[in-house]
Design a protein around this motif. Structure first.
Motif, PDB file in Angstrom:
ATOM      1  N   ALA A  33     -55.984  78.519  50.553  1.00  0.00           N
ATOM      2  CA  ALA A  33     -56.668  77.857  49.564  1.00  0.00           C
ATOM      3  C   ALA A  33     -56.035  78.025  48.117  1.00  0.00           C
ATOM      4  CB  ALA A  33     -58.042  78.018  49.599  1.00  0.00           C
ATOM      5  N   GLU A  34     -55.624  79.309  48.253  1.00  0.00           N
ATOM      6  CA  GLU A  34     -54.859  79.638  46.611  1.00  0.00           C
ATOM      7  C   GLU A  34     -53.473  79.414  46.582  1.00  0.00           C
ATOM      8  OE1 GLU A  34     -54.697  83.320  43.600  1.00  0.00           O
ATOM      9  OE2 GLU A  34     -56.374  82.761  44.714  1.00  0.00           O
ATOM     10  N   PHE A  35     -52.601  79.456  47.729  1.00  0.00           N
ATOM     11  CA  PHE A  35     -51.272  79.318  47.774  1.00  0.00           C
ATOM     12  C   PHE A  35     -50.701  78.307  48.622  1.00  0.00           C
ATOM     13  CE2 PHE A  35     -52.251  84.037  47.154  1.00  0.00           C
ATOM     14  CZ  PHE A  35     -51.867  84.121  45.785  1.00  0.00           C
ATOM     15  N   GLY A  36     -51.604  77.610  49.209  1.00  0.00           N
ATOM     16  CA  GLY A  36     -51.200  76.303  49.734  1.00  0.00           C
ATOM     17  C   GLY A  36     -50.403  76.533  51.113  1.00  0.00           C
ATOM     18  N   SER A  37     -50.328  77.825  51.855  1.00  0.00           N
ATOM     19  CA  SER A  37     -49.856  78.308  53.075  1.00  0.00           C
ATOM     20  C   SER A  37     -50.204  79.432  53.586  1.00  0.00           C
ATOM     21  CB  SER A  37     -48.233  78.746  52.815  1.00  0.00           C
ATOM     22  OG  SER A  37     -48.128  80.068  51.896  1.00  0.00           O
ATOM     23  N   ALA A  38     -49.973  79.808  54.973  1.00  0.00           N
ATOM     24  CA  ALA A  38     -50.769  80.760  55.599  1.00  0.00           C
ATOM     25  C   ALA A  38     -50.200  82.182  55.006  1.00  0.00           C
ATOM     26  CB  ALA A  38     -50.623  80.537  57.198  1.00  0.00           C
ATOM     27  N   PRO A  39     -51.091  82.999  55.356  1.00  0.00           N
ATOM     28  CA  PRO A  39     -50.740  84.615  54.700  1.00  0.00           C
ATOM     29  C   PRO A  39     -49.388  84.910  55.568  1.00  0.00           C
ATOM     30  CG  PRO A  39     -52.545  84.776  55.648  1.00  0.00           C
ATOM     31  CD  PRO A  39     -52.293  83.231  55.752  1.00  0.00           C
ATOM     32  N   GLY A  40     -48.248  85.434  55.050  1.00  0.00           N
ATOM     33  CA  GLY A  40     -47.382  85.985  55.842  1.00  0.00           C
ATOM     34  C   GLY A  40     -47.518  87.552  56.095  1.00  0.00           C
ATOM     35  N   THR A  41     -46.464  88.011  56.494  1.00  0.00           N
ATOM     36  CA  THR A  41     -46.535  89.459  57.122  1.00  0.00           C
ATOM     37  C   THR A  41     -46.649  90.520  55.945  1.00  0.00           C
ATOM     38  OG1 THR A  41     -44.738  89.147  58.614  1.00  0.00           O
ATOM     39  CG2 THR A  41     -45.381  91.385  58.115  1.00  0.00           C
ATOM     40  N   TYR A  42     -48.072  91.192  55.981  1.00  0.00           N
ATOM     41  CA  TYR A  42     -48.310  92.207  55.201  1.00  0.00           C
ATOM     42  C   TYR A  42     -49.166  91.627  53.897  1.00  0.00           C
ATOM     43  CZ  TYR A  42     -45.299  95.150  57.865  1.00  0.00           C
ATOM     44  OH  TYR A  42     -45.159  96.000  59.067  1.00  0.00           O
ATOM     45  N   ALA A  43     -49.360  90.466  53.824  1.00  0.00           N
ATOM     46  CA  ALA A  43     -50.250  89.674  52.859  1.00  0.00           C
ATOM     47  C   ALA A  43     -51.682  90.464  53.021  1.00  0.00           C
ATOM     48  CB  ALA A  43     -50.570  88.358  52.989  1.00  0.00           C
ATOM     49  N   ALA A  44     -52.237  90.430  54.026  1.00  0.00           N
ATOM     50  CA  ALA A  44     -53.620  91.209  54.190  1.00  0.00           C
ATOM     51  C   ALA A  44     -53.754  92.630  54.053  1.00  0.00           C
ATOM     52  CB  ALA A  44     -53.998  90.959  55.672  1.00  0.00           C
ATOM     53  N   GLU A  45     -52.513  93.226  54.424  1.00  0.00           N
ATOM     54  CA  GLU A  45     -52.621  94.771  53.967  1.00  0.00           C
ATOM     55  C   GLU A  45     -52.465  94.819  52.586  1.00  0.00           C
ATOM     56  OE1 GLU A  45     -51.630  94.319  58.331  1.00  0.00           O
ATOM     57  OE2 GLU A  45     -50.974  93.244  56.480  1.00  0.00           O
ATOM     58  N   THR A  96     -37.715  86.002  71.514  1.00  0.00           N
ATOM     59  CA  THR A  96     -37.719  87.061  70.697  1.00  0.00           C
ATOM     60  C   THR A  96     -39.229  88.026  70.593  1.00  0.00           C
ATOM     61  OG1 THR A  96     -35.852  86.494  69.513  1.00  0.00           O
ATOM     62  CG2 THR A  96     -37.375  88.372  68.610  1.00  0.00           C
ATOM     63  N   ILE A  97     -39.430  89.065  70.921  1.00  0.00           N
ATOM     64  CA  ILE A  97     -40.642  89.683  70.739  1.00  0.00           C
ATOM     65  C   ILE A  97     -40.441  90.881  69.560  1.00  0.00           C
ATOM     66  CG2 ILE A  97     -42.025  91.581  71.977  1.00  0.00           C
ATOM     67  CD1 ILE A  97     -41.972  89.058  73.347  1.00  0.00           C
ATOM     68  N   ILE A  98     -41.539  90.473  68.849  1.00  0.00           N
ATOM     69  CA  ILE A  98     -41.560  91.121  67.163  1.00  0.00           C
ATOM     70  C   ILE A  98     -42.937  92.239  67.543  1.00  0.00           C
ATOM     71  CG2 ILE A  98     -41.941  90.854  64.993  1.00  0.00           C
ATOM     72  CD1 ILE A  98     -40.864  88.222  65.309  1.00  0.00           C
ATOM     73  N   THR A  99     -42.640  93.422  67.043  1.00  0.00           N
ATOM     74  CA  THR A  99     -43.924  94.422  67.109  1.00  0.00           C
ATOM     75  C   THR A  99     -44.094  94.592  65.625  1.00  0.00           C
ATOM     76  OG1 THR A  99     -42.651  96.148  67.249  1.00  0.00           O
ATOM     77  CG2 THR A  99     -43.219  95.588  69.264  1.00  0.00           C
ATOM     78  N   CYS A 100     -45.256  94.745  65.361  1.00  0.00           N
ATOM     79  CA  CYS A 100     -45.810  95.179  63.869  1.00  0.00           C
ATOM     80  C   CYS A 100     -46.971  95.658  63.827  1.00  0.00           C
ATOM     81  CB  CYS A 100     -45.746  93.657  63.198  1.00  0.00           C
ATOM     82  SG  CYS A 100     -46.080  93.622  61.552  1.00  0.00           S
ATOM     83  N   PRO A 101     -47.170  96.792  63.005  1.00  0.00           N
ATOM     84  CA  PRO A 101     -48.538  97.285  62.645  1.00  0.00           C
ATOM     85  C   PRO A 101     -49.433  96.321  61.802  1.00  0.00           C
ATOM     86  CG  PRO A 101     -47.088  98.407  61.283  1.00  0.00           C
ATOM     87  CD  PRO A 101     -46.227  97.302  62.278  1.00  0.00           C
ATOM     88  N   CYS A 102     -49.297  95.047  61.679  1.00  0.00           N
ATOM     89  CA  CYS A 102     -49.813  94.160  60.851  1.00  0.00           C
ATOM     90  C   CYS A 102     -50.588  93.337  61.716  1.00  0.00           C
ATOM     91  CB  CYS A 102     -48.848  93.301  60.247  1.00  0.00           C
ATOM     92  SG  CYS A 102     -47.452  92.619  61.127  1.00  0.00           S
ATOM     93  N   ILE A 103     -51.935  93.154  61.258  1.00  0.00           N
ATOM     94  CA  ILE A 103     -52.777  92.176  62.135  1.00  0.00           C
ATOM     95  C   ILE A 103     -52.473  90.783  61.947  1.00  0.00           C
ATOM     96  CG2 ILE A 103     -54.566  91.990  60.160  1.00  0.00           C
ATOM     97  CD1 ILE A 103     -56.795  92.507  62.050  1.00  0.00           C
ATOM     98  N   PRO A 104     -52.707  89.960  63.058  1.00  0.00           N
ATOM     99  CA  PRO A 104     -52.393  88.623  63.093  1.00  0.00           C
ATOM    100  C   PRO A 104     -53.334  87.930  61.995  1.00  0.00           C
ATOM    101  CG  PRO A 104     -52.559  89.412  65.551  1.00  0.00           C
ATOM    102  CD  PRO A 104     -52.944  90.616  64.492  1.00  0.00           C
ATOM    103  N   ASP A 105     -52.976  86.832  61.318  1.00  0.00           N
ATOM    104  CA  ASP A 105     -54.032  86.066  60.581  1.00  0.00           C
ATOM    105  C   ASP A 105     -54.818  85.092  61.504  1.00  0.00           C
ATOM    106  OD1 ASP A 105     -52.597  83.828  61.223  1.00  0.00           O
ATOM    107  OD2 ASP A 105     -51.493  83.748  59.362  1.00  0.00           O
ATOM    108  N   THR A 106     -54.629  85.284  62.856  1.00  0.00           N
ATOM    109  CA  THR A 106     -55.702  84.497  63.583  1.00  0.00           C
ATOM    110  C   THR A 106     -56.815  85.350  64.178  1.00  0.00           C
ATOM    111  OG1 THR A 106     -54.054  85.185  65.512  1.00  0.00           O
ATOM    112  CG2 THR A 106     -53.960  82.934  64.438  1.00  0.00           C
TER     113      THR A 106
END
Length: 382
Positions: free
Chosen positions: A302-314, A279-289
């Motif tokens: 470090a705070e939540f014990g998991s990688a940030p999901g969609t729109y966490a950085a935004e 599946t191809i997913i488009t998103c105006p959200c920047i990859p956490d990589t």
């Protein structure tokens, strides 16, 4: 004075980086905001408005946590801590008009990270505008939200008028589709985006159909899509329906390319298993990589014990805009709105500034693919 929001580099520097984010520094090295200048606002709060529970909670959680990280960093050394109130709309536009007045009536709330979804944004927007509550959505992408004349509305990412053509470009140029079938879920977000993709594709579209959010039997739509002989299907909607839809499409004989957008970019979509592969997913959200967000991602994990999901950085960026204003002593909605309108600073995801309608001046759209049971970034759609 603007706070230094740089997160510490590496495990050794992580704690130091969080402390620096909280206390702030000025360009000449003196403490800024509350820690150094002593002029930060007190007795103020920010709010999250969006799904904390319900079928779309998976998309709300990263937004909640992204804003939480920014507030925690600010509060770590603050003389006056900033509060954080969560208003659970379940992403439902029918709930939003009942919930928004609660935000409006609490004058300690001088900024809202949200609303998260387009439908609830359309429903709550007039209420926030009447109350003068500045909002920055990290995720609602329907273009018409910026056309309502709400001076309180701001968006921290590109809208579907940019994502739709980018998705269409990917379908035509990268996939090379000669026949695309377009499906939407009748939501403000899904129908709007699907319509833009359809218009952008033009004669490549061989058929369209609409499903309803909450339904589980999409057999009629599957039949139409398969009978159209489409080599690609685009779906505008959310992950709950996409997870079911892709399984029924595969069972119905569709073996072409499935393309979705940001509403499906959630780990829950991976529950479709092998059917979701490719599946191809488009998103105006920047990859956490991306190197620009790598340090943020490290602090988030470090705070939540998991990688940030969609729109966490935004959401982190949105919250930090408000926090910069609070650090400068802003303690009311009117001054905060002026501050946000004039804001122009580098964030984690982009240069953060808004035009006169609240749209961001810096916009990017990225593609992802489901590979090996993971959502893997491909890169920016140029």
């Amino acid at each position: 004075m603007r706070r230094n929001k740089v997160v510490g580099v590496g495990a050794v520097a992580l704690t130091l980086g969080l402390a620096l984010s909280a206390c702030g520094t000025t360009e000449d090295g003196d403490g800024g905001g509350d820690a150094g200048g002593g002029d930060a606002a007190c007795d103020v709060s920010l709010a999250f408005f969006g799904p904390e529970t319900g079928p779309a909670a998976g998309l709300g959680a990263p937004i909640i946590d992204g804003a939480q990280l920014a507030i925690d960093q600010y509060n770590e050394d603050a003389e006056c801590e900033v509060g954080y109130e969560k208003f659970d709309s379940q992403g439902n536009p029918d709930e939003a008009p009942n919930l928004a007045p609660e935000v409006a009536s609490d004058e300690a709330i001088i900024g809202v990270v949200g609303p998260a979804f387009s439908g609830e944004s359309a429903a709550a927007g007039p209420i926030f505008a009447d109350a003068g509550v500045p909002t920055i959505t990290p995720s609602a992408t329907n273009p018409t939200l910026a056309e309502n004349g709400w001076d309180t509305f701001h968006r921290a990412l590109g809208n579907d008028a940019t994502q739709g053509p980018a998705a269409a470009k990917y379908i035509q140029e990268t996939i090379g589709s000669e026949a695309t079938f377009v499906i939407d879920d009748a939501s403000e977000y899904g129908a709007g985006l699907a319509g833009i993709v359809e218009d952008s594709l033009g004669d490549v579209v061989v058929g369209t159909d609409t499903i309803q959010a909450g339904d589980t039997d999409f057999s009629a739509t599957v039949t139409k899509a398969v009978d159209s002989k489409a080599d690609t299907i685009f779906f505008g909607g959310y992950y709950a329906e996409a997870t079911i839809l892709i399984g029924q499409l595969r069972d119905g004989g569709f073996d072409g390319q499935f393309v979705v957008a940001d509403g499906v970019k959630d780990p829950a979509y991976l529950e479709a298993g092998d059917d979701a592969e490719g599946t191809i997913i488009t998103c105006p959200c920047i990859p956490d990589t991306d190197p620009a967000v790598a340090e943020f991602a490290e602090a988030f994990e470090a705070e939540f014990g998991s990688a940030p999901g969609t729109y966490a950085a935004e959401a982190y960026d949105a919250a930090n805009i408000f926090l910069d204003g609070i650090a400068e002593g802003i303690d009311n909605r009117e001054d905060m709105l002026e501050f946000v309108n004039e804001y122009d600073e580098a964030g984690v995801t982009k240069q953060l500034a808004f035009d006169e309608t609240g749209e961001p001046t810096d916009v990017h759209v990225y593609s992802y693919t489901v590979e090996g049971g993971e959502i893997v970034p491909e890169g920016e759609i140029e």
